[in-house]
Design a protein around this motif. Structure first.
Motif, PDB file in Angstrom:
ATOM      1  N   HIS A 186       3.430  17.920-137.530  1.00 33.91           N
ATOM      2  CA  HIS A 186       3.985  19.268-137.414  1.00 33.91           C
ATOM      3  C   HIS A 186       2.872  20.274-137.142  1.00 33.91           C
ATOM      4  CE1 HIS A 186       7.594  17.549-139.210  1.00 33.91           C
ATOM      5  NE2 HIS A 186       6.857  17.081-140.188  1.00 33.91           N
ATOM      6  N   GLU A 212       5.902  22.431-141.467  1.00 30.34           N
ATOM      7  CA  GLU A 212       7.189  21.918-141.929  1.00 30.34           C
ATOM      8  C   GLU A 212       6.986  20.836-142.990  1.00 30.34           C
ATOM      9  OE1 GLU A 212      10.728  19.299-139.981  1.00 30.34           O
ATOM     10  OE2 GLU A 212       9.866  20.883-138.739  1.00 30.34           O
ATOM     11  N   ARG A 232      10.679  29.334-143.286  1.00 32.79           N
ATOM     12  CA  ARG A 232      10.794  29.293-141.820  1.00 32.79           C
ATOM     13  C   ARG A 232      10.198  30.546-141.190  1.00 32.79           C
ATOM     14  NH1 ARG A 232      16.224  28.291-142.237  1.00 32.79           N
ATOM     15  NH2 ARG A 232      16.526  26.134-142.777  1.00 32.79           N
TER      16      ARG A 232
END
Length: 109
Positions: free
Chosen positions: A9, A40, A101
């Motif tokens: 990631h 992530e 996020r």
């Protein structure tokens, strides 16, 4: 940087105060640190204590709470003080999935 090409990631820069609770045998140790980057699948922070690989940690910052496992912890001497750079694999996000996020907006180059 060793392992950089092997990452699953993208990593994103961060600079946030965090609370770190580490399970050491049957003892829960409380501490603080500074989040350096996250992805992530994991995060990296700097703190004042050595946490052995395999240590279970609970980490809180902003409205995020997550559970992870220490993957590495390295000594870094910085000016007149000593600190530890710790990498954590995120196992579960308990709270703040949307905030987490939102922090992944500026990839490290």
């Amino acid at each position: 940087m060793k392992g950089y090409k092997q990452r699953r990631h993208s990593r994103y820069a961060a600079d946030l105060a965090i609370q770190v609770d580490a399970m050491r045998g049957t003892r829960l140790e409380h501490g603080t640190g500074r989040l350096l980057d996250l992805s992530e699948g994991g995060l990296c922070f700097v703190g004042t204590r050595y946490l052995p690989p395999g240590t279970s940690v609970n980490i809180e910052f902003e409205d995020c709470r997550l559970v992870g496992e220490v993957r590495h912890c390295r000594l870094r001497e910085y000016a007149a003080h000593v600190e530890f750079v710790t990498g954590v694999r995120i196992q579960q996000v308990l709270d703040g999935q949307d905030s987490l996020r939102g922090l992944t907006q500026t990839p490290l180059g």
